[in-house]
Design an enzyme around this catalytic site. Structure first.
Site, short mmCIF file in Angstrom:
data_model
loop_
_atom_site.label_atom_id
_atom_site.label_comp_id
_atom_site.label_asym_id
_atom_site.label_seq_id
_atom_site.Cartn_x
_atom_site.Cartn_y
_atom_site.Cartn_z
N GLU A 116 45.82 123.25 -49.16
CA GLU A 116 46.65 123.62 -48.02
C GLU A 116 46.83 125.14 -47.93
O GLU A 116 46.79 125.72 -46.84
CB GLU A 116 48.02 122.94 -48.13
N CYS B 69 37.83 110.48 -27.57
CA CYS B 69 39.13 110.58 -28.25
C CYS B 69 39.86 109.24 -28.26
O CYS B 69 40.06 108.64 -27.20
CB CYS B 69 40.00 111.64 -27.58
N CYS C 137 46.99 109.74 -23.27
CA CYS C 137 47.19 111.20 -23.25
C CYS C 137 47.64 111.66 -21.87
O CYS C 137 46.91 111.55 -20.89
CB CYS C 137 45.88 111.88 -23.64
N CYS D 252 39.38 117.28 -29.80
CA CYS D 252 40.36 117.94 -28.91
C CYS D 252 40.36 119.44 -29.19
O CYS D 252 41.37 120.03 -29.57
CB CYS D 252 41.75 117.34 -29.14
#
Length: 322
Positions: free
Chosen positions: A39, A196, A202, A186
């Protein structure tokens, strides 16, 4: 909403099973330290770069949080060399010293550690400890903005949206799927809505380019310097340990403002250009004998010693000229 959240979660889970980047090493472990390291490295750095050049060498040198805590900061910065944003490495080291041998499981305790913000804390909690919390990195933000048609939302609004859409039964696959959709489908410029799994629900699909509104890029200023490689009669070079925030803890050659009086005996080695996140450095490089020079705060290093020091990208370019 065209589908229930249960249907959306099912579609996401099915898509991730088929298309998710499940081969990434930090997705095949529940070791909180390895997930935490990924991360931090992935902040401001592409997955390919982290995977090919930095993640495995770092773990080979510091295989556990305890090993990292016991290491000298100079060792840590040397392994981080070339990855940039060195504050990340310093905070990683500080956090290890504060909490080794294990990272805490509580999100508030994680956020209390140096350099761990809300997203990193949530990522560790979701991926290492499988807690039902959302994550919030750049690609996922874009997905949320388009899905809910959020125009320039605040951080609070984004986190509320993330919590609303979260699959609390399967936070690991859900969060990974959302990040992968943002990275591969996206995308900022050419979203492929037809592929998607979120498309049926969406809100922003009719105008996917409108969310979020792009920020105008500021022109990066150029800072011009003179770098002098001072050399003594033994052939050793003079280097200083950086104290400024950007490169704190790294080593480098003596750097002066453009217009600084140059030594009479000097040899021009060339020019160096190096791009930082907020400015571009341009420097003329000179080699000069150290006799008579007033040098303070640094040290003398031969070729072998320099190879062991953590150098910034710009100073490595200077070293190549020398």
């Amino acid at each position: 909403m065209a589908k229930s959240y249960k249907d959306i979660h099912h579609a996401l889970h099915h898509w991730y099973a088929q298309h998710g980047r499940k081969d990434l090493p930090w997705r095949n472990t529940d070791d909180a330290y390895k997930i935490y390291l990924s991360e931090v490295m992935l902040q401001q750095t592409q997955v390919k770069t982290v995977l090919e050049r930095f993640y495995f060498p770092f773990l080979e040198k510091f295989p556990t949080l305890q090993a990292l805590a016991e290491a000298d900061l100079q060792e840590v910065l040397k392994v981080w060399e070339g990855l940039g944003y060195y504050t990340r490495a310093r905070n990683l080291h500080k956090a290890a010293q504060a909490t080794a041998p294990h990272l805490p499981k509580d999100i508030a305790d994680l956020q209390a550690l140096p350099g761990i913000g809300q997203n990193t804390a949530h990522a560790i909690a979701a991926f290492a400890y499988h807690q039902p919390v959302p994550v919030m990195e750049a690609n996922l933000k874009r997905v949320l903005c388009r899905f809910f048609a959020l125009k320039n939302p605040s951080q609070k609004q984004l986190w509320q949206a993330a919590q609303r859409l979260l699959d609390v039964q399967n936070p690991f696959d859900y969060n990974q799927a959302m990040m992968d959709i943002g990275a591969t489908i996206c995308t900022a410029k050419k979203p492929d809505c037809g592929q998607c799994p979120l498309s049926a629900s969406c809100v922003g699909q009719k105008n996917p380019h409108a969310y979020p509104q792009p920020k105008a890029k500021k022109a990066k200023p150029t800072r011009r310097y003179v770098i002098i490689v001072w050399q003594n009669t033994k052939g050793e070079c003079y280097l200083l340990r950086r104290e400024e925030k950007l490169l704190h803890g790294m080593y480098g050659f003596a750097q002066y403002e453009r217009g600084h009086v140059l030594p009479k005996k000097r040899k021009k080695l060339g020019r160096v250009t190096h791009h930082y996140s907020h400015f571009t450095l341009e420097a003329e490089i000179y080699l000069a004998p150290a006799e008579g020079a007033k040098l303070k705060g640094g040290g003398w290093y031969d070729k072998n010693a320099i190879a062991k020091l953590p150098l910034s990208g710009a100073d490595k370019k200077v070293l190549a000229l020398v």
